[in-house]
Motif scaffolding. Structure first.
Motif, mmCIF file in Angstrom:
data_model
loop_
_atom_site.group_PDB
_atom_site.id
_atom_site.type_symbol
_atom_site.label_atom_id
_atom_site.label_comp_id
_atom_site.label_asym_id
_atom_site.label_seq_id
_atom_site.Cartn_x
_atom_site.Cartn_y
_atom_site.Cartn_z
ATOM 1 N N UNK A 71 8.907 34.106 -20.840
ATOM 2 C CA UNK A 71 8.261 33.742 -19.576
ATOM 3 C C UNK A 71 7.865 32.271 -19.591
ATOM 4 N N UNK A 72 7.384 31.791 -20.726
ATOM 5 C CA UNK A 72 6.968 30.391 -20.822
ATOM 6 C C UNK A 72 8.157 29.451 -20.649
ATOM 7 N N UNK A 73 9.293 29.795 -21.243
ATOM 8 C CA UNK A 73 10.467 28.945 -21.100
ATOM 9 C C UNK A 73 10.981 28.957 -19.662
ATOM 10 N N UNK A 111 0.827 -1.205 0.000
ATOM 11 C CA UNK A 111 0.000 0.000 0.000
ATOM 12 C C UNK A 111 0.865 1.260 0.000
ATOM 13 N N UNK A 112 1.908 1.268 0.818
ATOM 14 C CA UNK A 112 2.795 2.446 0.851
ATOM 15 C C UNK A 112 3.474 2.650 -0.508
ATOM 16 N N UNK A 113 3.937 1.563 -1.138
ATOM 17 C CA UNK A 113 4.595 1.692 -2.433
ATOM 18 C C UNK A 113 3.642 2.236 -3.492
ATOM 19 N N UNK A 114 2.413 1.702 -3.527
ATOM 20 C CA UNK A 114 1.444 2.186 -4.512
ATOM 21 C C UNK A 114 1.011 3.621 -4.224
ATOM 22 N N UNK A 115 0.901 3.971 -2.942
ATOM 23 C CA UNK A 115 0.560 5.354 -2.606
ATOM 24 C C UNK A 115 1.677 6.308 -3.028
ATOM 25 N N UNK A 116 2.923 5.859 -2.889
ATOM 26 C CA UNK A 116 4.040 6.678 -3.347
ATOM 27 C C UNK A 116 3.978 6.886 -4.858
ATOM 28 N N UNK A 117 3.687 5.815 -5.582
ATOM 29 C CA UNK A 117 3.555 5.916 -7.035
ATOM 30 C C UNK A 117 2.419 6.870 -7.420
ATOM 31 N N UNK A 118 1.285 6.738 -6.720
ATOM 32 C CA UNK A 118 0.149 7.610 -7.003
ATOM 33 C C UNK A 118 0.468 9.066 -6.681
ATOM 34 N N UNK A 119 1.190 9.304 -5.566
ATOM 35 C CA UNK A 119 1.562 10.673 -5.219
ATOM 36 C C UNK A 119 2.456 11.302 -6.271
ATOM 37 N N UNK A 120 3.411 10.522 -6.790
ATOM 38 C CA UNK A 120 4.273 11.048 -7.849
ATOM 39 C C UNK A 120 3.471 11.349 -9.108
ATOM 40 N N UNK A 121 2.503 10.483 -9.432
ATOM 41 C CA UNK A 121 1.671 10.737 -10.606
ATOM 42 C C UNK A 121 0.803 11.974 -10.447
ATOM 43 N N UNK A 122 0.232 12.177 -9.259
ATOM 44 C CA UNK A 122 -0.578 13.375 -9.025
ATOM 45 C C UNK A 122 0.261 14.644 -9.100
ATOM 46 N N UNK A 123 1.482 14.572 -8.573
ATOM 47 C CA UNK A 123 2.360 15.742 -8.668
ATOM 48 C C UNK A 123 2.679 16.073 -10.128
ATOM 49 N N UNK A 124 2.967 15.056 -10.914
ATOM 50 C CA UNK A 124 3.226 15.289 -12.333
ATOM 51 C C UNK A 124 1.997 15.862 -13.031
ATOM 52 N N UNK A 125 0.805 15.409 -12.619
ATOM 53 C CA UNK A 125 -0.422 15.942 -13.219
ATOM 54 C C UNK A 125 -0.577 17.433 -12.932
ATOM 55 N N UNK A 126 -0.396 17.825 -11.685
ATOM 56 C CA UNK A 126 -0.562 19.232 -11.331
ATOM 57 C C UNK A 126 0.509 20.113 -11.998
ATOM 58 N N UNK A 127 1.714 19.598 -12.064
ATOM 59 C CA UNK A 127 2.756 20.357 -12.768
ATOM 60 C C UNK A 127 2.424 20.472 -14.248
ATOM 61 N N UNK A 128 1.908 19.388 -14.832
ATOM 62 C CA UNK A 128 1.505 19.449 -16.239
ATOM 63 C C UNK A 128 0.405 20.466 -16.484
ATOM 64 N N UNK A 129 -0.535 20.578 -15.539
ATOM 65 C CA UNK A 129 -1.582 21.600 -15.671
ATOM 66 C C UNK A 129 -0.964 23.000 -15.683
ATOM 67 N N UNK A 130 0.049 23.187 -14.819
ATOM 68 C CA UNK A 130 0.711 24.491 -14.823
ATOM 69 C C UNK A 130 1.480 24.758 -16.104
ATOM 70 N N UNK A 131 2.124 23.708 -16.640
ATOM 71 C CA UNK A 131 2.891 23.895 -17.874
ATOM 72 C C UNK A 131 1.994 24.165 -19.064
ATOM 73 N N UNK A 132 0.791 23.603 -19.067
ATOM 74 C CA UNK A 132 -0.109 23.801 -20.206
ATOM 75 C C UNK A 132 -0.552 25.250 -20.355
ATOM 76 N N UNK A 133 -0.421 26.022 -19.305
ATOM 77 C CA UNK A 133 -0.797 27.434 -19.392
ATOM 78 C C UNK A 133 0.265 28.304 -20.048
ATOM 79 N N UNK A 134 1.440 27.755 -20.232
ATOM 80 C CA UNK A 134 2.539 28.527 -20.822
ATOM 81 C C UNK A 134 3.020 27.800 -22.077
ATOM 82 N N UNK A 135 2.727 28.378 -23.216
ATOM 83 C CA UNK A 135 3.104 27.783 -24.499
ATOM 84 C C UNK A 135 4.443 28.346 -24.955
#
Length: 424
Positions: free
Chosen positions: A122-124, A90-114
Motif C-alpha cells: 500500500x505504501x509503494x 509577483x506572478x512568477x514568485x507566486x507560481x514558485x511558492x504554489x509549487x513548493x506548497x504543493x510539494x509540501x502537502x504531498x510530502x506530508x501525505x508520503x510521510x504517512x506511508x513508510x
C-alpha cells in the motif's frame, strides 16, 4: 506638501525601498524564529520551511518593494511600466511558492506511508500515485503562471481570443506534432492508477533485473542491480510484456540445480539441507524441497527449492545453499561428484586390424587382386608412346604395346585394329 516633496523624489525612492526591505527582514526573522520553535515539537514546520522558504521570502520582499516604489515614484508616466514589471515578478514568485506548497502537502501525505517495512504494498502504491499527482499539479501551476504572465501584455490578450476561436484546429495540429509525447504521458498516468508497476517494484525489463526507482509522466527509471539506470518510455510498460516480482508480495521461491553422479545419496543430501537452512537467518521457513528431477545419461539432477522474503535475499540464499551443498559433496560424499566414463573393449580393438586386412584381400576385381589384373592395370598406368604416320619400327618403342622392336609392320597404319593406339 513637504512630505510629498521629500518622498516622491529620486532621493526618497531608495530610502523608501531600504525601509521596506528592513521591515521585511525583521518580519521574516520573527517568523523564522517561530517556525524553528514549532519544528522542535512537530516535523511539518521543518518540511514547510525547506520547500517554501525561498519563494515566500522573495515574494514578501517583492511586495514590500512594490508598495514602496508605487508610493514614492516621482514620475507618474513610468507607473504603468514599473507596475507591469512588478506584476510579472509577483506572478512568477507566486507560481514558485504554489509549487513548493504543493510539494509540501504531498510530502506530508508520503510521510504517512513508510516503505521500509515488510508489507509495503500500500505504501509503494501511494508513493507512486502521489508522485505523479505532484508532477501533474506542478505542471498545471506552471502553465497557469505562464499564461497569467502572458495575459499581462495587451497584445497577448487579443491573441488569446483568436486562439480560443481556433482551438479545435490547434488541438489537432498539436496532437499530431506531439503524438509520441502525449502517448507517453497517458501511458504514465495509466501505469500509476492501474498499479501495473509501483515505485520500488522488482521487475525484469529488457532482460535486466532491477527496481523501479522513478515513474514520471513520460518515462520510467529502473535501478539495475549493478547500479546502472535503465530509462524506458512509459509506453514500454503498456505495450511490452515484463516480469513484476513484487506485484502482490515480495516473497519468492527459487531453485538450485546440481548434476551429480548416480552414486550420490539424495536422502543424505536432504538431511544436510535441513541443517544448512537451520543455520541461516535469510531463509523465511516457508518451503524447502530436495528432489531428483532427472536421471538420464551419466548424471542425476538434484533440484533444491527454497524461499525468501524478497528477491535480493533469495539470491543470497541460493548462493549460500549451493556453496554448502557443493562443500558437502566434496567432503562427505565424494562418490557423488560428477564423472565421465569411457568403456574400452580390448578384444574388439585387437581384432580390428585383422578384419581390415581380410577385407582388403577379399576385394578381387578387374585390375586388383591377381597377377593378371595387375598386368592389365599396367597397360593403363604406363606411358603410351606417340606414334606418327610414317615412323619406322626403329624410330618408335612399342614395348608398352607388347610388340617387339623389330616388327614386320613399318608404320602405325599397318598395325592391327586391336593394337592401334586410340588416337589413331
Amino acid at each position: 506638501m513637504f512630505d510629498d516633496f521629500v518622498w516622491k523624489s529620486w532621493i526618497g525612492l531608495p530610502i523608501a525601498v531600504v525601509i521596506a526591505l528592513v521591515v521585511t527582514l525583521v518580519a521574516l526573522a520573527i517568523l523564522s524564529v517561530a517556525m524553528r520553535a514549532a519544528a522542535k515539537r512537530k516535523d511539518w514546520p521543518k518540511a514547510l520551511a525547506s520547500g517554501a522558504r525561498h519563494p515566500f521570502r522573495l515574494l514578501v520582499a517583492n511586495l514590500a518593494v512594490w508598495i514602496a516604489v508605487a508610493l514614492t515614484l516621482p514620475n507618474p508616466d513610468m507607473a504603468d511600466e514599473v507596475n507591469h514589471v512588478f506584476r510579472i515578478i509577483t506572478i512568477a514568485l507566486a507560481t514558485w511558492l504554489g509549487a513548493g506548497l504543493l510539494s509540501f502537502f504531498v510530502g506530508i501525505g508520503l510521510s504517512r506511508y513508510r516503505t521500509d517495512t515488510a508489507d509495503n504494498k500500500v505504501a509503494r502504491r501511494m508513493h507512486t500515485q502521489l508522485a505523479i499527482v505532484r508532477r501533474l499539479g506542478i505542471a498545471v501551476i506552471v502553465i497557469i503562471g505562464i499564461a497569467a504572465i502572458l495575459l499581462t501584455f495587451p497584445g497577448v490578450q487579443a491573441l488569446g481570443a483568436s486562439l480560443l476561436a481556433s482551438a479545435g484546429l490547434l488541438s489537432i495540429v498539436a496532437g499530431l506534432a506531439a503524438q509520441s509525447t502525449l502517448a507517453n504521458v497517458f501511458a504514465g498516468v495509466q501505469l500509476v492508477f492501474s498499479e501495473a508497476i509501483r515505485v520500488d517494484d522488482v521487475v525484469i525489463a529488457e532482460k535486466e533485473w532491477g527496481r523501479i526507482e522513478e515513474i514520471t509522466l513520460t518515462y520510467v527509471v529502473v535501478h539495475i542491480w549493478d547500479d546502472r539506470r535503465l530509462v524506458l518510455p512509459s509506453t514500454y510498460f503498456t505495450t511490452t510484456p515484463f516480469e513484476n516480482w513484487t506485484r502482490n508480495s515480495s516473497e519468492l521461491l527459487g531453485s538450485i540445480e546440481l548434476d551429480l553422479d548416480w552414486r550420490v545419496s539424495p536422502a543424505a543430501m536432504r538431511q544436510h539441507l535441513e541443517v544448512v537452512l537451520d543455520n541461516t537467518e535469510i531463509w523465511d521457513g516457508r518451503a524447502s524441497v530436495l528432489q531428483v528431477t532427472d536421471a538420464v545419461g551419466g548424471f542425476v539432477r538434484i533440484r533444491i527449492l527454497v524461499t525468501a522474503v524478497d528477491a535480493p535475499t533469495l539470491f543470497d540464499l541460493r548462493c549460500y545453499v549451493r556453496e554448502e551443498m557443493v562443500e558437502w559433496v566434496h567432503s562427505q560424499d565424494p562418490a557423488g561428484m560428477p564423472r565421465a566414463r569411457v568403456e574400452m573393449v580390448a578384444e574388439a580393438v585387437r581384432a580390428q586390424p585383422r578384419e581390415m586386412e581380410k577385407t582388403h584381400t577379399d576385394q578381387i576385381g578387374l585390375f586388383t587382386g591377381t597377377a593378371d589384373a595387375e598386368e592389365r592395370a599396367s597397360l593403363f598406368t604406363s606411358a603410351i608412346p606417340i606414334i606418327r604416320p610414317g615412323d619406322t619400327a626403329s624410330e618408335r618403342n612399342d614395348s608398352s604395346l607388347g610388340l617387339p622392336v623389330e616388327s614386320e609392320f613399318e608404320t602405325a597404319d599397318e598395325l592391327p585394329d586391336g593394337q592401334r593406339p586410340s588416337r589413331y
